[in-house]
Design a protein around this motif. Structure first.
Motif, PDB file in Angstrom:
ATOM      1  N   VAL A 118       5.807   0.581  -6.845  1.00  0.00           N
ATOM      2  CA  VAL A 118       5.567   0.127  -5.468  1.00  0.00           C
ATOM      3  C   VAL A 118       4.494   0.997  -4.818  1.00  0.00           C
ATOM      4  O   VAL A 118       3.569   0.489  -4.177  1.00  0.00           O
ATOM      5  N   ARG A 119       4.584   2.304  -5.006  1.00  0.00           N
ATOM      6  CA  ARG A 119       3.589   3.212  -4.420  1.00  0.00           C
ATOM      7  C   ARG A 119       2.186   2.912  -4.979  1.00  0.00           C
ATOM      8  O   ARG A 119       1.233   2.766  -4.220  1.00  0.00           O
ATOM      9  N   THR A 122       0.846  -0.618  -3.721  1.00  0.00           N
ATOM     10  CA  THR A 122       0.660  -0.858  -2.283  1.00  0.00           C
ATOM     11  C   THR A 122      -0.229   0.184  -1.609  1.00  0.00           C
ATOM     12  O   THR A 122      -0.659  -0.029  -0.479  1.00  0.00           O
ATOM     13  N   GLU A 123      -0.511   1.284  -2.294  1.00  0.00           N
ATOM     14  CA  GLU A 123      -1.291   2.350  -1.663  1.00  0.00           C
ATOM     15  C   GLU A 123      -2.640   2.597  -2.327  1.00  0.00           C
ATOM     16  O   GLU A 123      -3.447   3.351  -1.813  1.00  0.00           O
ATOM     17  N   THR A 129       0.474  -7.260  -1.108  1.00  0.00           N
ATOM     18  CA  THR A 129       1.258  -7.541   0.086  1.00  0.00           C
ATOM     19  C   THR A 129       2.729  -7.347  -0.286  1.00  0.00           C
ATOM     20  O   THR A 129       3.077  -7.278  -1.465  1.00  0.00           O
ATOM     21  N   GLN A 130       3.590  -7.305   0.704  1.00  0.00           N
ATOM     22  CA  GLN A 130       5.016  -7.169   0.423  1.00  0.00           C
ATOM     23  C   GLN A 130       5.508  -8.355  -0.411  1.00  0.00           C
ATOM     24  O   GLN A 130       6.281  -8.182  -1.352  1.00  0.00           O
ATOM     25  N   GLU A 131       5.017  -9.550  -0.087  1.00  0.00           N
ATOM     26  CA  GLU A 131       5.419 -10.748  -0.835  1.00  0.00           C
ATOM     27  C   GLU A 131       4.981 -10.660  -2.301  1.00  0.00           C
ATOM     28  O   GLU A 131       5.754 -10.964  -3.212  1.00  0.00           O
ATOM     29  N   GLU A 132       3.740 -10.218  -2.540  1.00  0.00           N
ATOM     30  CA  GLU A 132       3.252 -10.057  -3.915  1.00  0.00           C
ATOM     31  C   GLU A 132       4.067  -9.007  -4.662  1.00  0.00           C
ATOM     32  O   GLU A 132       4.401  -9.178  -5.831  1.00  0.00           O
ATOM     33  N   MET A 133       4.411  -7.929  -3.956  1.00  0.00           N
ATOM     34  CA  MET A 133       5.188  -6.859  -4.582  1.00  0.00           C
ATOM     35  C   MET A 133       6.577  -7.367  -4.962  1.00  0.00           C
ATOM     36  O   MET A 133       7.067  -7.099  -6.062  1.00  0.00           O
ATOM     37  N   GLU A 134       7.204  -8.114  -4.058  1.00  0.00           N
ATOM     38  CA  GLU A 134       8.540  -8.666  -4.344  1.00  0.00           C
ATOM     39  C   GLU A 134       8.487  -9.634  -5.520  1.00  0.00           C
ATOM     40  O   GLU A 134       9.372  -9.628  -6.378  1.00  0.00           O
TER      41      GLU A 134
END
Length: 162
Positions: A118-119, A122-123, A129-134
């Protein structure tokens, strides 16, 4: 020569059929239009992997002069035929993806923790995006260990080029 032309026409017709079928999945009104927000999903379902910036350029190419929020098949189809014929936005080869995961796996354990992934995603670089990460985690995360066994994940996500 005529046979060669027929093969080219047949190939083009097959390509158009494939694009139209992918488009129709999201044409909920059956009026040859789709919500502009679905275009990335349609393009990716056809084996292309454009970046977000490239996707925005493609959308700008097929959007109306006055954007309506919808894309018409008649403008999408020729653009997508050209993209597929030119073999643009090809997916990254599996060995390159594996090397990327191995660089991130400093412990060389064959996995990444959910927190680390996740880090990183997203960084760094072009952040998810949060949706892509989920969406990625729903496919990649081993629920028993809360880790991403990246070789298994790569085997599952790599697109067969044939």
């Amino acid at each position: 020569m005529a046979e060669e032309k027929d093969n080219g026409d047949a190939g083009l017709l097959e390509l158009q059929k494939k694009i139209k079928e992918a488009f129709e999945v999201f044409d909920h009104e059956s009026n040859d239009t789709v919500d502009v927000r679905e275009i990335g999903t349609i393009i990716r379902s056809l084996g292309c992997c454009p970046s977000e910036g490239e996707l925005h350029d493609l959308i700008a190419e097929v959007e109306e002069e006055e954007p309506t929020g919808y894309i018409r098949l008649e403008t999408f189809l020729p653009m997508m035929v050209k993209v597929l014929k030119e073999r643009r936005y090809r997916p990254v080869p599996e060995d390159v993806l594996l090397q990327a995961f191995e660089v991130l796996d400093t412990a060389k354990g064959g996995f990444l923790t959910k927190e680390d992934l996740v880090r990183y995603m997203t960084e760094e670089g072009e952040p998810f995006t949060q949706e892509e990460m989920e969406e990625m985690l729903s496919a990649a995360l081993d629920p028993d260990t809360n880790t991403i066994q990246y070789r298994d994940y790569l085997a599952m996500m790599v697109i067969d080029e044939n």
